[in-house]
Design a protein around this motif. Structure first.
Motif, PDB file in Angstrom:
ATOM      1  N   ASN A  10       0.823  -1.212   0.000  1.00 46.95           N
ATOM      2  CA  ASN A  10       0.000   0.000   0.000  1.00 46.95           C
ATOM      3  C   ASN A  10       0.857   1.262   0.000  1.00 46.95           C
ATOM      4  O   ASN A  10       0.519   2.265  -0.640  1.00 46.95           O
ATOM      5  N   LYS A  50      -3.998   3.432   4.110  1.00 49.43           N
ATOM      6  CA  LYS A  50      -4.180   1.978   4.052  1.00 49.43           C
ATOM      7  C   LYS A  50      -2.956   1.254   4.603  1.00 49.43           C
ATOM      8  O   LYS A  50      -3.075   0.215   5.258  1.00 49.43           O
ATOM      9  N   ARG A  56      -0.686   4.837  -0.889  1.00 46.53           N
ATOM     10  CA  ARG A  56      -1.881   4.791  -0.049  1.00 46.53           C
ATOM     11  C   ARG A  56      -1.440   4.706   1.407  1.00 46.53           C
ATOM     12  O   ARG A  56      -1.565   3.659   2.052  1.00 46.53           O
TER      13      ARG A  56
END
Length: 352
Positions: A147, A155, A152
């Motif tokens: 992630n 996440k 991200r």
């Protein structure tokens, strides 16, 4: 079917008959419990295979290892659909989880985040069903990294915290997961969150036992050491702290180069060189940055995470030093590496 409930009302002769029949039925229960299509050496073979695959991970091309590991993951899936005892099912789910955890890293190395996260999720679920918290934590370590490289950070932090809920407290993996959370905070621009999480990683490191546990015959303490050296280097770059990044990256590179040959990781060394290169570029030393960039791209194992970080380096150099001939040379080197890496992941990923 024998009805034991009638024993209290039966005559002595009838009671003896009921008990005799119950003994026969008990033996049938046992026979059925032991009945399995798994050969006696199957689980031993799987244990050896998983061990060898983990040893091969840093030494062989990821595509070749991916193909072999995926075939074994499919075999374990077939075993789970055949007759087996409950202990055998638990063992099979653990092996399935370890294979999926390795497939997650291999897919990440090959540049396919979607497949990597799918296998990390499978590894977590298999670990849950087997009651194997440590496997769950390793799966979330992979998910955190994937992630993070997919930009991200929220996440990534969620995966790290999910792993921490499963990891043994006095285990190097706990150190690594705290460091993952710290790196995710830095990627999100949260300097205070980085400091807090990294302090937790350092605190956890101090409470590790004298003898570190092993994973498939390999010492896992270096994974904690690496997280405490390379992760802050990358984090300081993202936070714009170039001098601190340089110091951490130099320490990380020295740590990697001093490791025993059996535990050396060419890809981690390459990323440490790129972190050091970016730090030099931020500090106004493009020539040193370009030299380190070429060294990283000449690594024996240029996986997707290395290429990803190298693109960060070339992008920064191109923006800040657009007229440097050496920078253009590094960009061409990067383009050649990218071209050689395609196609990456095998198309067949079913069965997991």
């Amino acid at each position: 079917m024998v009805k034991i409930a009638g024993l209290a009302l039966a005559s002595p002769a009838a009671a003896a008959q009921i008990l005799e029949e119950a003994a026969v039925e008990a033996m049938e229960f046992t026979r059925q419990a032991e009945a399995t299509l798994l050969g006696s050496g199957t689980l031993d073979h799987l244990d050896l295979a998983v061990t060898e695959f983990n040893r091969a991970y840093s030494l062989k091309p990821p595509r070749a290892v991916f193909d072999a590991v995926l075939e074994y993951r499919r075999k374990v899936d077939r075993f789970l659909k055949t007759d087996r005892t409950l202990p055998q099912e638990r063992d099979l789910r653990v092996f399935a989880g370890w294979l999926s955890e390795l497939l997650a890293w291999l897919a990440h190395d090959l540049g396919n985040a979607r497949t990597g996260l799918a296998f990390a999720t499978d590894a977590f679920v298999q670990g849950q069903q087997a009651g194997h918290g440590q496997l769950c934590a390793w799966a979330m370590d992979a998910a955190a990294s994937i992630n993070l490289y997919e930009q991200r950070p929220v996440k990534a932090r969620e995966a790290a915290l999910k792993g921490l809920a499963e990891a043994p407290a006095e285990h190097p993996l706990t150190v690594r997961l705290h460091a993952q959370a710290a790196r995710a905070a830095a990627a999100d621009g949260d300097a205070e969150g980085f400091t807090t999480a990294f302090q937790a990683a350092e605190d956890a490191y101090r409470f590790l036992p004298p003898r570190a546990p092993r994973r498939f015959g390999m010492d896992v303490l270096p994974l904690a050491d690496y997280a405490l050296t390379s992760y802050p280097a990358t984090s300081c770059i993202w936070l714009g702290q170039a001098e601190q990044a340089r110091q951490h990256a130099e320490h990380a590179l020295a740590t990697y180069e001093a490791a025993p040959a059996a535990s050396r990781s060419p890809s981690r060394e390459a990323i440490a060189r790129i972190d050091l290169a970016i730090a030099h570029a931020q500090l106004g030393n493009p020539d040193d940055a370009v030299t380190l960039g070429h060294q990283a791209l000449d690594s024996a194992r240029v996986v997707d995470s290395v290429r990803n970080r190298a693109r960060d380096l070339t992008t920064f150099l191109t923006r800040c030093y657009p007229r440097q001939t050496a920078v253009e040379s590094l960009r061409e080197h990067m383009a050649a590496i990218d071209a050689a890496a395609r196609p990456n992941l095998p198309a067949a990923t079913s069965g997991a």
